[in-house]
Motif scaffolding. Structure first.
Motif, PDB file in Angstrom:
ATOM      1  N   TYR A  61      72.570   7.174  54.686  1.00  0.00           N
ATOM      2  CA  TYR A  61      72.711   6.613  53.343  1.00  0.00           C
ATOM      3  C   TYR A  61      73.012   7.677  52.297  1.00  0.00           C
ATOM      4  O   TYR A  61      73.632   7.387  51.269  1.00  0.00           O
ATOM      5  N   ARG A  62      72.615   8.921  52.543  1.00  0.00           N
ATOM      6  CA  ARG A  62      72.857   9.995  51.566  1.00  0.00           C
ATOM      7  C   ARG A  62      74.307  10.452  51.553  1.00  0.00           C
ATOM      8  O   ARG A  62      74.782  11.014  50.570  1.00  0.00           O
ATOM      9  N   ALA A  63      75.002  10.246  52.664  1.00  0.00           N
ATOM     10  CA  ALA A  63      76.377  10.728  52.790  1.00  0.00           C
ATOM     11  C   ALA A  63      77.176   9.758  53.649  1.00  0.00           C
ATOM     12  O   ALA A  63      77.640  10.104  54.727  1.00  0.00           O
ATOM     13  N   PRO A  64      77.371   8.526  53.172  1.00  0.00           N
ATOM     14  CA  PRO A  64      78.051   7.518  53.993  1.00  0.00           C
ATOM     15  C   PRO A  64      79.555   7.747  54.059  1.00  0.00           C
ATOM     16  O   PRO A  64      80.195   8.012  53.050  1.00  0.00           O
ATOM     17  N   TYR A  65      80.097   7.654  55.261  1.00  0.00           N
ATOM     18  CA  TYR A  65      81.550   7.777  55.409  1.00  0.00           C
ATOM     19  C   TYR A  65      82.122   6.633  56.246  1.00  0.00           C
ATOM     20  O   TYR A  65      83.251   6.710  56.710  1.00  0.00           O
ATOM     21  N   THR A  66      81.333   5.555  56.445  1.00  0.00           N
ATOM     22  CA  THR A  66      81.886   4.343  57.064  1.00  0.00           C
ATOM     23  C   THR A  66      82.642   3.562  55.990  1.00  0.00           C
ATOM     24  O   THR A  66      83.864   3.586  55.925  1.00  0.00           O
ATOM     25  N   SER A  67      81.910   2.902  55.096  1.00  0.00           N
ATOM     26  CA  SER A  67      82.561   2.143  54.031  1.00  0.00           C
ATOM     27  C   SER A  67      83.072   3.033  52.903  1.00  0.00           C
ATOM     28  O   SER A  67      83.855   2.573  52.076  1.00  0.00           O
ATOM     29  N   MET A  68      82.624   4.281  52.833  1.00  0.00           N
ATOM     30  CA  MET A  68      83.067   5.236  51.802  1.00  0.00           C
ATOM     31  C   MET A  68      82.760   4.724  50.392  1.00  0.00           C
ATOM     32  O   MET A  68      83.428   5.098  49.417  1.00  0.00           O
ATOM     33  N   TRP A  69      81.735   3.904  50.247  1.00  0.00           N
ATOM     34  CA  TRP A  69      81.520   3.243  48.964  1.00  0.00           C
ATOM     35  C   TRP A  69      81.244   4.187  47.792  1.00  0.00           C
ATOM     36  O   TRP A  69      81.730   3.925  46.678  1.00  0.00           O
ATOM     37  N   PRO A  70      80.501   5.306  47.946  1.00  0.00           N
ATOM     38  CA  PRO A  70      80.291   6.137  46.761  1.00  0.00           C
ATOM     39  C   PRO A  70      81.562   6.839  46.279  1.00  0.00           C
ATOM     40  O   PRO A  70      81.695   7.149  45.093  1.00  0.00           O
ATOM     41  N   TYR A  71      82.483   7.098  47.206  1.00  0.00           N
ATOM     42  CA  TYR A  71      83.669   7.894  46.881  1.00  0.00           C
ATOM     43  C   TYR A  71      84.885   7.012  46.589  1.00  0.00           C
ATOM     44  O   TYR A  71      85.717   7.364  45.755  1.00  0.00           O
ATOM     45  N   GLY A  72      84.979   5.863  47.257  1.00  0.00           N
ATOM     46  CA  GLY A  72      86.139   5.004  47.084  1.00  0.00           C
ATOM     47  C   GLY A  72      85.952   3.896  46.070  1.00  0.00           C
ATOM     48  O   GLY A  72      86.924   3.425  45.482  1.00  0.00           O
ATOM     49  N   ASN A  73      84.707   3.463  45.836  1.00  0.00           N
ATOM     50  CA  ASN A  73      84.438   2.365  44.916  1.00  0.00           C
ATOM     51  C   ASN A  73      83.764   2.825  43.629  1.00  0.00           C
ATOM     52  O   ASN A  73      84.206   2.486  42.536  1.00  0.00           O
ATOM     53  N   VAL A  74      82.671   3.583  43.774  1.00  0.00           N
ATOM     54  CA  VAL A  74      81.933   4.048  42.599  1.00  0.00           C
ATOM     55  C   VAL A  74      82.789   4.982  41.757  1.00  0.00           C
ATOM     56  O   VAL A  74      82.775   4.923  40.523  1.00  0.00           O
ATOM     57  N   ARG A  75      83.563   5.848  42.388  1.00  0.00           N
ATOM     58  CA  ARG A  75      84.433   6.767  41.632  1.00  0.00           C
ATOM     59  C   ARG A  75      85.658   6.051  41.063  1.00  0.00           C
ATOM     60  O   ARG A  75      86.399   6.651  40.271  1.00  0.00           O
ATOM     61  N   ALA A  76      85.890   4.802  41.462  1.00  0.00           N
ATOM     62  CA  ALA A  76      87.124   4.126  41.086  1.00  0.00           C
ATOM     63  C   ALA A  76      86.952   3.139  39.942  1.00  0.00           C
ATOM     64  O   ALA A  76      87.925   2.526  39.512  1.00  0.00           O
ATOM     65  N   GLY A  77      85.726   2.926  39.462  1.00  0.00           N
ATOM     66  CA  GLY A  77      85.509   1.933  38.431  1.00  0.00           C
ATOM     67  C   GLY A  77      85.326   0.529  38.967  1.00  0.00           C
ATOM     68  O   GLY A  77      85.169  -0.411  38.192  1.00  0.00           O
ATOM     69  N   MET A 504      92.366  -6.511  44.387  1.00  0.00           N
ATOM     70  CA  MET A 504      91.728  -7.800  44.629  1.00  0.00           C
ATOM     71  C   MET A 504      91.371  -7.990  46.109  1.00  0.00           C
ATOM     72  O   MET A 504      90.306  -8.485  46.455  1.00  0.00           O
ATOM     73  N   GLU A 505      92.269  -7.580  46.987  1.00  0.00           N
ATOM     74  CA  GLU A 505      92.087  -7.810  48.422  1.00  0.00           C
ATOM     75  C   GLU A 505      91.031  -6.896  49.024  1.00  0.00           C
ATOM     76  O   GLU A 505      90.256  -7.318  49.891  1.00  0.00           O
ATOM     77  N   PHE A 506      90.974  -5.647  48.557  1.00  0.00           N
ATOM     78  CA  PHE A 506      90.109  -4.656  49.211  1.00  0.00           C
ATOM     79  C   PHE A 506      88.971  -4.161  48.328  1.00  0.00           C
ATOM     80  O   PHE A 506      88.355  -3.136  48.641  1.00  0.00           O
ATOM     81  N   ALA A 507      88.667  -4.874  47.254  1.00  0.00           N
ATOM     82  CA  ALA A 507      87.585  -4.444  46.371  1.00  0.00           C
ATOM     83  C   ALA A 507      86.288  -4.258  47.146  1.00  0.00           C
ATOM     84  O   ALA A 507      85.939  -5.064  47.999  1.00  0.00           O
ATOM     85  N   MET A 508      85.603  -3.159  46.867  1.00  0.00           N
ATOM     86  CA  MET A 508      84.307  -2.810  47.463  1.00  0.00           C
ATOM     87  C   MET A 508      84.411  -2.432  48.945  1.00  0.00           C
ATOM     88  O   MET A 508      83.396  -2.332  49.631  1.00  0.00           O
ATOM     89  N   GLU A 509      85.628  -2.194  49.437  1.00  0.00           N
ATOM     90  CA  GLU A 509      85.809  -1.776  50.832  1.00  0.00           C
ATOM     91  C   GLU A 509      86.094  -0.284  50.973  1.00  0.00           C
ATOM     92  O   GLU A 509      86.364   0.197  52.075  1.00  0.00           O
ATOM     93  N   GLY A 510      86.079   0.463  49.857  1.00  0.00           N
ATOM     94  CA  GLY A 510      86.146   1.907  49.949  1.00  0.00           C
ATOM     95  C   GLY A 510      87.501   2.535  49.779  1.00  0.00           C
ATOM     96  O   GLY A 510      87.652   3.734  50.048  1.00  0.00           O
ATOM     97  N   PHE A 511      88.521   1.798  49.302  1.00  0.00           N
ATOM     98  CA  PHE A 511      89.885   2.326  49.240  1.00  0.00           C
ATOM     99  C   PHE A 511      90.399   2.639  47.832  1.00  0.00           C
ATOM    100  O   PHE A 511      91.335   3.406  47.667  1.00  0.00           O
ATOM    101  N   ARG A 512      89.830   2.015  46.825  1.00  0.00           N
ATOM    102  CA  ARG A 512      90.437   1.996  45.496  1.00  0.00           C
ATOM    103  C   ARG A 512      90.697   3.395  44.924  1.00  0.00           C
ATOM    104  O   ARG A 512      91.789   3.679  44.427  1.00  0.00           O
ATOM    105  N   PHE A 513      89.717   4.275  44.965  1.00  0.00           N
ATOM    106  CA  PHE A 513      89.903   5.599  44.365  1.00  0.00           C
ATOM    107  C   PHE A 513      91.034   6.362  45.036  1.00  0.00           C
ATOM    108  O   PHE A 513      91.827   7.041  44.369  1.00  0.00           O
ATOM    109  N   PHE A 514      91.133   6.236  46.335  1.00  0.00           N
ATOM    110  CA  PHE A 514      92.163   6.979  47.067  1.00  0.00           C
ATOM    111  C   PHE A 514      93.546   6.406  46.794  1.00  0.00           C
ATOM    112  O   PHE A 514      94.535   7.143  46.806  1.00  0.00           O
TER     113      PHE A 514
END
Length: 573
Positions: A61-77, A504-514
């Motif tokens: 949980y401290r460094a997740p790289y499956t869903s990438m949620w802290p880096y792909g979603n949280v950093r993306a707004g 819209m299609e991939f929201a919260m799946e870890g892709f947006r920031f990238f």
């Protein structure tokens, strides 16, 4: 891996060495040490391959790289960090606000380390595969293809997170690791190395694998297409997009056509199926992480990377992270034709139950976001309530749903204080393959060919309302989603539509920031987001994206120190 679970830990081998002044100890044979000769058997090499697969889901949980949620979603707004205030796993707060991020954040270092474990396991398996005779191991070439696919995946993650990383393959002796810089290869050369792994996998993997979860030729073609699409957006040293490589875009179109021509994949009739255990390894799953429970291990091989992201109610209990932003919720609003409100969606907020009836919305909103008074995860009698929220004063009233399951789901498992499940996590969905093709076509000036692809995705969303019902059988929200017309479908309009559709299609799946980074629009998008969102979320007052720096995480200072200064820091840090 669901079908590999009995062997996942069988190759966790530990060699111990002891130092002592008593020479008698030197006569004792080491316990637990195995030679290469003992390990280099077909049976043990198969286990090394499984170990490379297992690292796909070995995050924490401290460094997740499956869903990438802290880096792909949280950093993306698309999401707020959530949890119990800004100090709760504060590294994620640093990522979200950018202005507080530092080179010495331990979670960033752990993320680097864990993904490189995946690289190391691949290299170890490849070194042994390279040495074994094909006559003794008839699966040799296929296993090499699988492991190079996996290594390509791990390096892809490192590349999109850090940009400049040391590239080490199975031919490099361990004693030479310290001589390889993270800037030994140019940005384009490093993408080329990753693409080479996927090209090898395409050439050596079968169309169909006998065991679910193993990479096949189509998965390799899809991942190669993704790599080339990212590589096509040529970046300067300061991360600005300077050109788009048309040759690579054409190859993306070819590869995605090949995936489609395999006949193995299609969109699920209902969007929801992608996020239900019953949909695991279905027609839309091109490649997914296979989790398991009740598999003979103490706690199962469950999804630990998302274990913070369940609501705080008695059925779950922890921990309230990964909360959709107000901006994301507003983005699902549609106009009278059911099309997105590209420039005006954020002029007003969807907040009260009436707002979701008085405004038309894309159905994917209720598949993605848990909203107070709406059913949670398709169960009309299980209604999301404000009491389920951990810190609504800081992070608002919405929660993420795609990664979660119902308490009654057969995949659900409590690992106190956290919640987990054995539901798959998709790395590549077929919808992604279709939209990669559409994006390449648009950038090639062939936007008319992209129009039916985008409309196909939207039509599936329009057809996905059967599970979005309240207890009385009515629609949870006022759903309206339409097709883009061919009139005025210019390249610029098509590009805007494609980029909005991906959100819209991939929201919260870890892709947006990238996506934002490779398109070269991260700074403008995120600073516009902060300017408005900080009026609603006070903790964002000092948040600011610095162009030319924040497109990538810093190289962890621990790694620079370990390299004795050989590794070079990313610009701006």
């Amino acid at each position: 891996m669901k079908l590999f679970k009995s062997s996942v830990l069988a190759v966790s081998l530990l060699t111990l060495s002891f130092g002592c002044s008593d020479k008698d100890f030197l006569d004792v044979q080491p316990i637990g040490a195995l030679s290469d000769e003992q390990l280099n058997t077909p049976a043990n090499i198969e286990k090394q391959v499984i170990a490379a697969y297992s690292q796909l889901g070995n995050d924490v949980y401290r460094a997740p790289y499956t869903s990438m949620w802290p880096y792909g979603n949280v950093r993306a707004g698309d999401a707020y960090k959530g949890g119990n205030g800004t100090a709760d796993v504060d590294a994620f707060h640093f990522y979200e606000t950018f202005s507080f991020n530092r080179v010495d954040v331990g979670n960033t270092d752990e993320l680097w380390f864990l993904i490189y474990i995946g690289v190391s396991r691949c290299n170890d398996a490849l070194r042994r595969l390279d040495a074994v005779d094909a006559a003794a191991m008839p699966t040799k070439a296929v296993r090499q293809g699988e492991v190079r696919f996996l290594r390509g995946h791990y390096y892809f993650l490192l590349k999109e997170l850090f940009k400049r990383v040391p590239y080490i393959d199975q031919t490099v002796p361990t004693e030479q690791y310290a001589t390889i810089s993270n800037v030994a290869l140019s940005n384009d050369e490093l993408w080329g190395k990753i693409a080479d792994d996927f090209r090898f996998a395409v050439a050596n993997l079968p169309d169909t694998q006998p065991e679910i979860g193993r990479a096949n030729k189509s998965a390799a073609q899809a991942y190669l297409a993704k790599t080339l699409l990212y590589q096509a957006y040529v970046q300067s040293d300061n991360h600005a997009v300077t050109s788009i490589d048309q040759v690579k875009l054409n190859e993306v179109v070819t590869l995605t056509n090949q995936v489609a021509a395999s006949g193995k994949y299609s969109l699920h009739a209902d969007y929801a199926t992608n996020f239900l255990t019953a949909g695991d390894n279905g027609s839309e799953s091109v490649f997914a992480i296979q989790f398991s429970r009740n598999d003979g291990t103490p706690k199962g091989r469950t999804d630990r990377g998302n274990c913070l992201n369940y609501p705080m109610n008695p059925d779950y209990g922890c921990c309230g992270f990964h909360q959709p932003s107000q901006n994301l919720v507003n983005a699902y609003k549609t106009d009278a034709q059911g099309l997105p409100l590209f420039t005006t969606f954020n002029n007003s907020d969807l907040v009260t139950p009436a707002d979701f009836q008085n405004n038309a919305v894309d159905p994917r909103l209720d598949h993605t976001v848990a909203i107070p008074s709406h059913p949670y995860k398709y169960l009309p009698t299980f209604v999301f309530e404000n009491s389920w929220l951990r810190d609504p004063n800081t992070y608002g009233v919405y929660m993420s749903m795609k990664e979660n399951v119902l308490p009654s789901d057969p995949s659900f498992q409590k690992t106190p204080p956290f919640m987990t499940s054995s539901k798959n996590w998709a790395i590549i969905r077929y919808a992604d393959v279709l939209l990669w093709k559409a994006e390449a076509l648009i950038e090639l000036g062939r936007q008319s060919e992209a129009l039916p692809i985008i409309n196909q995705i939207r039509q599936r969303a329009a057809n996905s309302t059967a599970r979005l019902k309240n207890a009385s059988g009515g629609n949870t929200s006022n759903y309206r989603i339409g097709q883009y017309p061919s009139t005025n479908w210019t390249q610029q309009y098509a590009r805007e539509a494609l980029r909005y559709e991906r959100r819209m299609e991939f929201a919260m799946e870890g892709f947006r920031f990238f996506d934002l980074t490779r398109w070269g629009i991260a700074a403008n998008t995120l600073n516009t987001y902060f300017d408005r969102e900080k009026t609603k979320r006070l903790y964002l007052q000092t948040a600011r994206f610095t162009q030319g720096r924040d497109e990538y995480l810093p190289i962890p200072i621990n790694q620079i120190n370990f390299s004795k200064g050989l590794y070079k820091q990313n610009p701006g840090w």
